[in-house]
Each structure stands twice: as C-alpha cells, then as structure tokens.
Design a protein around this motif. Structure first.
Motif, PDB file in Angstrom:
ATOM      1  N   GLY A   1      17.087 -20.160  75.704  1.00 52.14           N
ATOM      2  CA  GLY A   1      15.944 -20.012  76.593  1.00 52.14           C
ATOM      3  C   GLY A   1      15.174 -21.308  76.761  1.00 52.14           C
ATOM      4  O   GLY A   1      14.730 -21.645  77.870  1.00 52.14           O
ATOM      5  N   GLN A   2      15.016 -22.042  75.679  1.00 47.98           N
ATOM      6  CA  GLN A   2      14.308 -23.315  75.746  1.00 47.98           C
ATOM      7  C   GLN A   2      15.070 -24.309  76.615  1.00 47.98           C
ATOM      8  O   GLN A   2      14.468 -25.061  77.395  1.00 47.98           O
ATOM      9  CB  GLN A   2      14.133 -23.882  74.337  1.00 47.98           C
ATOM     10  N   ALA A   3      16.413 -24.317  76.497  1.00 50.12           N
ATOM     11  CA  ALA A   3      17.221 -25.219  77.324  1.00 50.12           C
ATOM     12  C   ALA A   3      17.042 -24.895  78.804  1.00 50.12           C
ATOM     13  O   ALA A   3      16.934 -25.797  79.646  1.00 50.12           O
ATOM     14  CB  ALA A   3      18.691 -25.116  76.928  1.00 50.12           C
ATOM     15  N   LYS A   4      16.983 -23.618  79.130  1.00 49.66           N
ATOM     16  CA  LYS A   4      16.818 -23.221  80.529  1.00 49.66           C
ATOM     17  C   LYS A   4      15.449 -23.597  81.065  1.00 49.66           C
ATOM     18  O   LYS A   4      15.274 -23.771  82.281  1.00 49.66           O
ATOM     19  CB  LYS A   4      17.057 -21.715  80.677  1.00 49.66           C
ATOM     20  N   ASP A   5      14.480 -23.713  80.169  1.00 45.30           N
ATOM     21  CA  ASP A   5      13.141 -24.125  80.563  1.00 45.30           C
ATOM     22  C   ASP A   5      12.998 -25.645  80.615  1.00 45.30           C
ATOM     23  O   ASP A   5      11.903 -26.150  80.877  1.00 45.30           O
ATOM     24  CB  ASP A   5      12.103 -23.555  79.593  1.00 45.30           C
ATOM     25  N   THR A   6      14.083 -26.360  80.345  1.00 44.27           N
ATOM     26  CA  THR A   6      14.054 -27.824  80.330  1.00 44.27           C
ATOM     27  C   THR A   6      15.053 -28.330  81.370  1.00 44.27           C
ATOM     28  O   THR A   6      16.230 -28.555  81.065  1.00 44.27           O
ATOM     29  CB  THR A   6      14.423 -28.365  78.938  1.00 44.27           C
ATOM     30  N   PRO A   7      14.625 -28.500  82.614  1.00 46.46           N
ATOM     31  CA  PRO A   7      15.579 -28.797  83.693  1.00 46.46           C
ATOM     32  C   PRO A   7      16.368 -30.076  83.511  1.00 46.46           C
ATOM     33  O   PRO A   7      17.535 -30.145  83.908  1.00 46.46           O
ATOM     34  CB  PRO A   7      14.698 -28.850  84.946  1.00 46.46           C
ATOM     35  N   ASP A   8      15.754 -31.102  82.912  1.00 47.88           N
ATOM     36  CA  ASP A   8      16.507 -32.342  82.725  1.00 47.88           C
ATOM     37  C   ASP A   8      17.456 -32.259  81.540  1.00 47.88           C
ATOM     38  O   ASP A   8      18.171 -33.215  81.242  1.00 47.88           O
ATOM     39  CB  ASP A   8      15.572 -33.545  82.568  1.00 47.88           C
ATOM     40  N   ASP A   9      17.510 -31.107  80.887  1.00 50.90           N
ATOM     41  CA  ASP A   9      18.486 -30.810  79.842  1.00 50.90           C
ATOM     42  C   ASP A   9      19.585 -29.901  80.402  1.00 50.90           C
ATOM     43  O   ASP A   9      20.771 -30.230  80.379  1.00 50.90           O
ATOM     44  CB  ASP A   9      17.783 -30.148  78.657  1.00 50.90           C
ATOM     45  N   ILE A  10      19.193 -28.772  80.969  1.00 51.57           N
ATOM     46  CA  ILE A  10      20.156 -27.787  81.451  1.00 51.57           C
ATOM     47  C   ILE A  10      20.976 -28.297  82.629  1.00 51.57           C
ATOM     48  O   ILE A  10      22.094 -27.822  82.878  1.00 51.57           O
ATOM     49  CB  ILE A  10      19.424 -26.475  81.830  1.00 51.57           C
ATOM     50  N   ILE A  11      20.461 -29.282  83.352  1.00 45.53           N
ATOM     51  CA  ILE A  11      21.193 -29.828  84.497  1.00 45.53           C
ATOM     52  C   ILE A  11      22.572 -30.329  84.098  1.00 45.53           C
ATOM     53  O   ILE A  11      23.541 -30.221  84.850  1.00 45.53           O
ATOM     54  CB  ILE A  11      20.366 -30.957  85.170  1.00 45.53           C
ATOM     55  N   PHE A  12      22.698 -30.824  82.860  1.00 50.32           N
ATOM     56  CA  PHE A  12      23.991 -31.369  82.437  1.00 50.32           C
ATOM     57  C   PHE A  12      24.986 -30.263  82.085  1.00 50.32           C
ATOM     58  O   PHE A  12      26.197 -30.460  82.213  1.00 50.32           O
ATOM     59  CB  PHE A  12      23.787 -32.351  81.287  1.00 50.32           C
TER      60      PHE A  12
ATOM     61  N   GLY B   1      26.664 -21.571  74.297  1.00 46.74           N
ATOM     62  CA  GLY B   1      27.131 -20.252  74.669  1.00 46.74           C
ATOM     63  C   GLY B   1      26.186 -19.611  75.667  1.00 46.74           C
ATOM     64  O   GLY B   1      25.330 -20.274  76.260  1.00 46.74           O
ATOM     65  N   THR B   2      26.310 -18.317  75.867  1.00 50.07           N
ATOM     66  CA  THR B   2      25.437 -17.573  76.767  1.00 50.07           C
ATOM     67  C   THR B   2      24.734 -16.466  75.993  1.00 50.07           C
ATOM     68  O   THR B   2      25.123 -16.136  74.867  1.00 50.07           O
ATOM     69  CB  THR B   2      26.236 -16.943  77.919  1.00 50.07           C
ATOM     70  N   GLU B   3      23.717 -15.884  76.598  1.00 52.01           N
ATOM     71  CA  GLU B   3      23.025 -14.765  75.946  1.00 52.01           C
ATOM     72  C   GLU B   3      24.015 -13.647  75.618  1.00 52.01           C
ATOM     73  O   GLU B   3      23.939 -13.029  74.549  1.00 52.01           O
ATOM     74  CB  GLU B   3      21.912 -14.223  76.840  1.00 52.01           C
ATOM     75  N   GLU B   4      24.956 -13.408  76.515  1.00 45.77           N
ATOM     76  CA  GLU B   4      25.913 -12.325  76.312  1.00 45.77           C
ATOM     77  C   GLU B   4      26.844 -12.608  75.137  1.00 45.77           C
ATOM     78  O   GLU B   4      27.040 -11.744  74.272  1.00 45.77           O
ATOM     79  CB  GLU B   4      26.740 -12.116  77.580  1.00 45.77           C
ATOM     80  N   THR B   5      27.421 -13.809  75.081  1.00 46.25           N
ATOM     81  CA  THR B   5      28.369 -14.088  74.004  1.00 46.25           C
ATOM     82  C   THR B   5      27.662 -14.187  72.659  1.00 46.25           C
ATOM     83  O   THR B   5      28.150 -13.663  71.652  1.00 46.25           O
ATOM     84  CB  THR B   5      29.165 -15.373  74.278  1.00 46.25           C
ATOM     85  N   VAL B   6      26.511 -14.843  72.628  1.00 43.71           N
ATOM     86  CA  VAL B   6      25.781 -14.985  71.366  1.00 43.71           C
ATOM     87  C   VAL B   6      25.347 -13.617  70.847  1.00 43.71           C
ATOM     88  O   VAL B   6      25.398 -13.351  69.640  1.00 43.71           O
ATOM     89  CB  VAL B   6      24.567 -15.926  71.539  1.00 43.71           C
ATOM     90  N   SER B   7      24.942 -12.743  71.737  1.00 43.79           N
ATOM     91  CA  SER B   7      24.518 -11.404  71.326  1.00 43.79           C
ATOM     92  C   SER B   7      25.670 -10.601  70.734  1.00 43.79           C
ATOM     93  O   SER B   7      25.446  -9.647  69.976  1.00 43.79           O
ATOM     94  CB  SER B   7      23.927 -10.644  72.520  1.00 43.79           C
ATOM     95  N   GLY B   8      26.903 -10.983  71.052  1.00 39.21           N
ATOM     96  CA  GLY B   8      28.050 -10.229  70.573  1.00 39.21           C
ATOM     97  C   GLY B   8      28.712 -10.771  69.325  1.00 39.21           C
ATOM     98  O   GLY B   8      29.678 -10.178  68.820  1.00 39.21           O
ATOM     99  N   PHE B   9      28.230 -11.901  68.787  1.00 40.33           N
ATOM    100  CA  PHE B   9      28.876 -12.481  67.607  1.00 40.33           C
ATOM    101  C   PHE B   9      28.757 -11.558  66.387  1.00 40.33           C
ATOM    102  O   PHE B   9      27.695 -11.016  66.104  1.00 40.33           O
ATOM    103  CB  PHE B   9      28.258 -13.830  67.243  1.00 40.33           C
ATOM    104  N   ALA B  10      29.855 -11.425  65.677  1.00 41.77           N
ATOM    105  CA  ALA B  10      29.882 -10.696  64.411  1.00 41.77           C
ATOM    106  C   ALA B  10      30.476 -11.601  63.342  1.00 41.77           C
ATOM    107  O   ALA B  10      31.029 -12.671  63.653  1.00 41.77           O
ATOM    108  CB  ALA B  10      30.704  -9.411  64.541  1.00 41.77           C
ATOM    109  N   GLN B  11      30.360 -11.196  62.096  1.00 39.96           N
ATOM    110  CA  GLN B  11      30.849 -12.015  60.991  1.00 39.96           C
ATOM    111  C   GLN B  11      32.310 -12.395  61.159  1.00 39.96           C
ATOM    112  O   GLN B  11      32.710 -13.531  60.880  1.00 39.96           O
ATOM    113  CB  GLN B  11      30.648 -11.274  59.675  1.00 39.96           C
TER     114      GLN B  11
END
Length: 428
Positions: A129-140, A159-169
């Motif tokens: 979320g922080q990266a998405k709020d930082t345009p000169d970061d997320i642009i890359f 990663g994405t919110e979807e993949t990170v939310s699905g990580f298991a041990q």
C-alpha cells in the motif's frame, strides 16, 4: 581488493575481502534466487521469505535475534531483488562468529511460525500500500510490467495483495527448498575478517544446507508497449524504457556510460535540456538496468500535466542527438562519474560484499579493481555513438505513467521517433 575464495564440500562459496584498517566487518549471505524465480500463484514469496527469516528459528525467537545482534552493537538487514536475495550483518571484528551463527540459523532452521506469518503478512500488505502511495516508486513496477508483460521479470517484487494474502507455511518451505541450496549461495565477509576463520565457521554452521542449485528462472523477453495509471496527483510521473544489455554482455559497461551521459548527473544532456534550459521538471534521469540475460535502458521524470506534452519529443531528441554528436568531453565526464562511484563505494565493506556477490554469480570470479577501471577507460566516443544509434533503432519502447497523463504525446507518435513498428497498446 584482495579477495580470497573457497568452495566447501557442499558447494557453498566463501569469499573474504579483508580491509586491515577497519575494526568492523560486513558479513552476509547472497542467494542466487529472487523474484524472477517465482511462479505466478506465489508472486512475492521471495520478499516474504526475506521478512520471515527474521521472525524466529528453532533456536531463537524474533525478539532474541534482534536482541543478540544489538547487544553487541551490530545490525541485521536483508533485501530482495529480481535475481538475488541477501541477508547481511554489520558487526565488530570479535562478533563475526555471532553474525555467522545468526545468519546460518535463519537460513537453515527457520521457524515460519503461523502466527508470525499472519503478522508479517499484514506488514507486507502495508508495504504494498505504501508503494502504491509513492508514485515515483511504483512507476518502476509499472515500467517493468510493460517491458516484460506476463513474465516473472515483469512481476512486482513485493507481490500483489492477492498473492500475499494467500501465502501459507508450505509455500515458504517449498520455495526455500527449491532455491536456497548450497550451490547457489555465497557467504561473504568484508572488512575485519579472516578467511580461514570464516571458512571454518561456514563448514560448521552451514553444513545443513541442501546440496544443488536453485531452480533456473524463466528466460526474459523484452516486449514494450504502454501502461497508464491515473490518480489525483499534481505531477505526472513518466518512465520510458528501451531494450538494453545483460550484465554479462560485452557492452554492459558501455550501457552505463551511455545512460550517464544521457541523464546521469547535472551536466548530462537531459538534465541540462529539460530542467536547466526549459524548466519543465524538478527531477529527470536516465539509467541502465541489467539482469543476467537481459536489460533495459530507461528515463524517468516527474512533471506537470501541461509540461508532460513536451517531454516525449525532448527525450527522443536528446537520445538521437547523443547518437550523432556525443563528444569526447561528455564521455570523459560520464566515465569519471562511474569510476568515482566505483572507487568511493569500495570504501564501504557492505558495498564491496555486494559487488563480490554480483561478480561471482555473473562471472564465476571477482574482477579486480584494475580490470574494472581499465575496461571503463577503454570505452571511447565512437562506441558510445554506436551504442546510442542502436538504441534509436528499437521497435518497441516501453512507456509507463502515473498521474495526469492526458497531454502526454501519444504512444504511436513517440514510438515512431524510433525504428520499427510500435508495440500493441498494453493498457489504458
């Protein structure tokens, strides 16, 4: 640099670069596996694994890891790139054994406790979320995605919110088992280190590493195109990319000189023309980014919505001009910038360790400082012009924007300033 290298019986490489004047040491483990070694369902697992390494082992809790290293005044950190993951410590000379013990512990006996994973999942989601709020970061991330669509090389390291939310041990353990193998790892000490001692410590502490090498990544294929992300922003953040060269290509250093001359400092062509002469932006620069099998040349700027209308033509114009009129003086300045950056970086043990890791993974040996500087000095103006002309012949530039880009030059017009046919539109 006076690098010594040993390979243990299990395949782990141990390298040391002593700096006798120092009382501290940078000690780290570099793994030849990163974001591009992932599959789509587990996108971001390399980065999550980097986080989880510090969240406890079979012998230590997350708190005890932090307390033990800080009790001796040291610190631990890590980072993930597309091709490597690194875990490193900075300690005093007498505490090198402790640093090695902790590094070995987190890499051979990770706990991956379920409750820690749940906590760290939230941390990484906040990071995304922080990266998405930082345009000169997320642009890359967007530029990488449009340069390498539908490929691991184009996926976001976080990663994405979807993949990170699905990580298991089991995802962490399976990825680690496939990639954290002795033949794809390097233990490096720089500064106040003794080679024989580090080898002995490695033989003892890293004996449990599985043998073999990491799973080879999917080859990357530059494609190009465009991607535009809106947003209620004052500035339009623009990034361009063109096919570059790999870290092992004979023109790798030449690409660095080219990018530096084009937009590597206040005397560079882009800075002088776009900022100093026209006042169109605060920040503009060029870069050469390389992986082992591919690379890109890029330009970034942040500018106003109205000013964005002029940027494409100026960038293409300066690139074309460099191909025709690169001068001995500006090439010499670019080489001096790169040389000083190299030599100044070598004053820091952590930088030396990172350089050694890159050389071992890319060249299977460590280049001497003399080799690096001689190779740089051998580059001449004719070579820079030739390289610049090749860049102008690219068929498919990549363009990514964040913010108000309605007045940006249309992709087809921009691509038409270069050779070949423009790429298919990637996204709106």
């Amino acid at each position: 640099m006076n690098v010594k290298i040993s390979r243990l019986s299990n395949g782990l490489i141990v390298a040391t670069d002593p700096m006798s004047q120092l009382e501290s040491a940078a000690v780290g483990v570099w793994v030849s596996a990163g974001a591009r070694h992932e599959t789509k369902p587990i996108m971001g697992v390399s980065h999550m694994l980097e986080h989880m390494a510090f969240k406890g082992t079979r012998r230590r809790t997350a708190r005890s890891i932090a307390e033990e290293i800080e009790a001796v005044g040291g610190f631990l950190n890590a980072y993930t790139s597309r091709e490597q993951t690194a875990f490193h410590a900075r300690v005093l000379r007498s505490d090198v054994p402790l640093a090695v013990d902790i590094l070995a512990d987190i890499l051979t006996e990770p706990g991956f406790a379920k409750e820690e994973l749940e906590r760290e999942r939230q941390v990484v989601l906040q990071e995304i979320g922080q990266a998405k709020d930082t345009p000169d970061d997320i642009i890359f991330d967007y530029l990488q995605a449009v340069a390498y669509p539908d490929q691991p090389m184009g996926w976001p390291i976080l990663g994405t919110e979807e993949t990170v939310s699905g990580f298991a041990q089991q995802h962490l353990r399976a990825y680690m088992a496939a990639n954290y193998r002795s033949g794809s790892m390097v233990l490096i000490g720089s500064g106040a280190v003794d080679h024989d001692m580090l080898v002995r410590l490695a033989e003892e502490k890293f004996a449990a590493l599985p043998n073999g090498t990491a799973t080879p990544p999917e080859p990357s294929h530059y494609m190009g195109g465009e991607l535009h992300e809106g947003g209620d922003l004052e500035q339009c953040h623009i990034a361009y990319a063109f096919p570059g060269v790999s870290t092992v290509h004979p023109d790798y250093l030449l690409s660095q000189v080219y990018a530096t001359a084009l937009g590597g400092g206040m005397s560079s062509r882009l800075f002088q023309e776009v900022r100093e002469k026209r006042g169109l932006c605060y920040s503009i620069y060029a870069f050469a980014q390389a992986a082992k099998d591919d690379g890109i040349l890029g330009v970034y700027t942040g500018t106003g919505e109205n000013e964005a209308a002029e940027i494409g033509a100026i960038v293409a114009g300066e690139m074309a001009s460099l191909a025709e009129t690169a001068s001995d003086a500006e090439v010499a300045r670019a080489k001096a910038q790169l040389k000083s950056s190299l030599l100044m970086g070598l004053e820091r043990p952590a930088t030396r360790s990172e350089l050694i890791a890159g050389h071992i993974f890319n060249y299977d040996r460590v280049l001497t400082v003399e080799e690096m500087t001689e190779n740089l000095e051998a580059i001449d103006t004719a070579q820079v012009r030739r390289f610049a002309q090749n860049v102008m012949e690219t068929a498919n530039p990549a363009v990514a924007t964040v913010g108000p880009a309605g007045k940006l030059e249309r992709y087809g017009i921009f691509a038409g300033r270069f050779g070949g046919k423009p790429a298919v539109r990637a996204a709106e």
